[in-house]
Scaffold this motif. Sequence first.
Motif, short mmCIF file in Angstrom:
data_model
loop_
_atom_site.label_atom_id
_atom_site.label_comp_id
_atom_site.label_asym_id
_atom_site.label_seq_id
_atom_site.Cartn_x
_atom_site.Cartn_y
_atom_site.Cartn_z
N CYS A 85 -3.24 2.98 0.56
CA CYS A 85 -2.26 1.90 0.42
C CYS A 85 -0.88 2.48 0.12
N ALA A 124 -5.23 -5.23 0.37
CA ALA A 124 -4.59 -6.55 0.29
C ALA A 124 -3.31 -6.50 -0.54
N HIS A 144 -3.79 1.63 6.51
CA HIS A 144 -5.04 1.20 5.89
C HIS A 144 -6.27 1.67 6.66
N ASP A 152 -6.98 -1.50 -3.18
CA ASP A 152 -7.25 -2.67 -2.36
C ASP A 152 -6.09 -2.85 -1.37
N ALA A 212 -7.43 -5.37 5.65
CA ALA A 212 -7.25 -6.05 4.37
C ALA A 212 -7.65 -7.51 4.40
#
Length: 342
Positions: free
Chosen positions: A211, A244, A145, A242, A278
Amino acid sequence: MTASAAAATAASTSAPVVRALDRAARDAAHQTQASPSASCRACGHPGTVLADRADGVVVRHGQAVAKAHADGTDPVGHRARIAMAGHPALAGILLPPLPTPPLPTAATGLRGRPVTVWPYGTPVDPENPEAAPWEAAGTLLARLHSVPLEPLSPPDGGLPAMRGPVKAALAVARMRAAGHHPAAAPVERAWRLLPAWARGEGRSPGPYALCHGDLHLGQLVRHPAPDGPWLLIDVDDLGTGDPAWDLARPAAWYAAGLLPPEAWARFLGAYRGARGPAVPASGDLWPRLDVPARALTVQGAALAIAKSVVEGRDPDGPEELMIDACARMAALATELAPGASP
């Protein structure tokens, strides 16, 4: 069609693909030999099918692995993902590919499916959960990331999007196609409560990073085998999105009771210790993980229902936990998903 009939049909359909992949892996494993095919006949390493699914067929020969990617794979995005796997900026994070020998696709039944070849790495031992490399997974994700995006961009276009939300949508579609199941209703409600981007219908609001897109322990291997450092594999869903999302499956398992708190703490502690972007370095992380974790919960429940319908059985214990989590999410929608699309 019964489950046994479907399996027999799939086996007969994939046999030419398996033979082509065995040839590719064999040639790669013996590429330093003067006559790869001749040396293989006496090498003592028969080809081994590691996976045979619609989304990928994988065959190992010695220290090489060949993979036929899913039918309908986007060729532009695929080339960009394979190039990223071999990019120097990702050395020590992703397993790099090997040169792929030319294959006579018309004769092998591949029908245009892209094929890649990789070094063999030792996978996580599913029989030894205490030794699961949660720290390595968290550290590798944090490093992934944190890689700057601009140097990775291919000259002929931008980086592909991370395919995690698309895979969640495919799981729901698979559940619907499997037929009626009483547990599908709360899963559908939980799905509808997610924002559009988490259902694969638009771009996430950010922040953006590179990602993996499909993180679980099956995506880690030790290379060089048998005890080299852990690396991430399977770049089919790699792309910008994203970050996350890559923490969402362990988060969903933890919330549903499938992942022990100590394993979640090991994973999260390693990610934060490596300064992964994240989630906040400290404090409450659930505002960042809530939507992706709910999406991965729906994905897991949808796949569980689809498999149980096709196999003519009830969902098992872990599958029931994911389905029950969807029911709780639907019941507490106002609290858990403010502003979500109904």
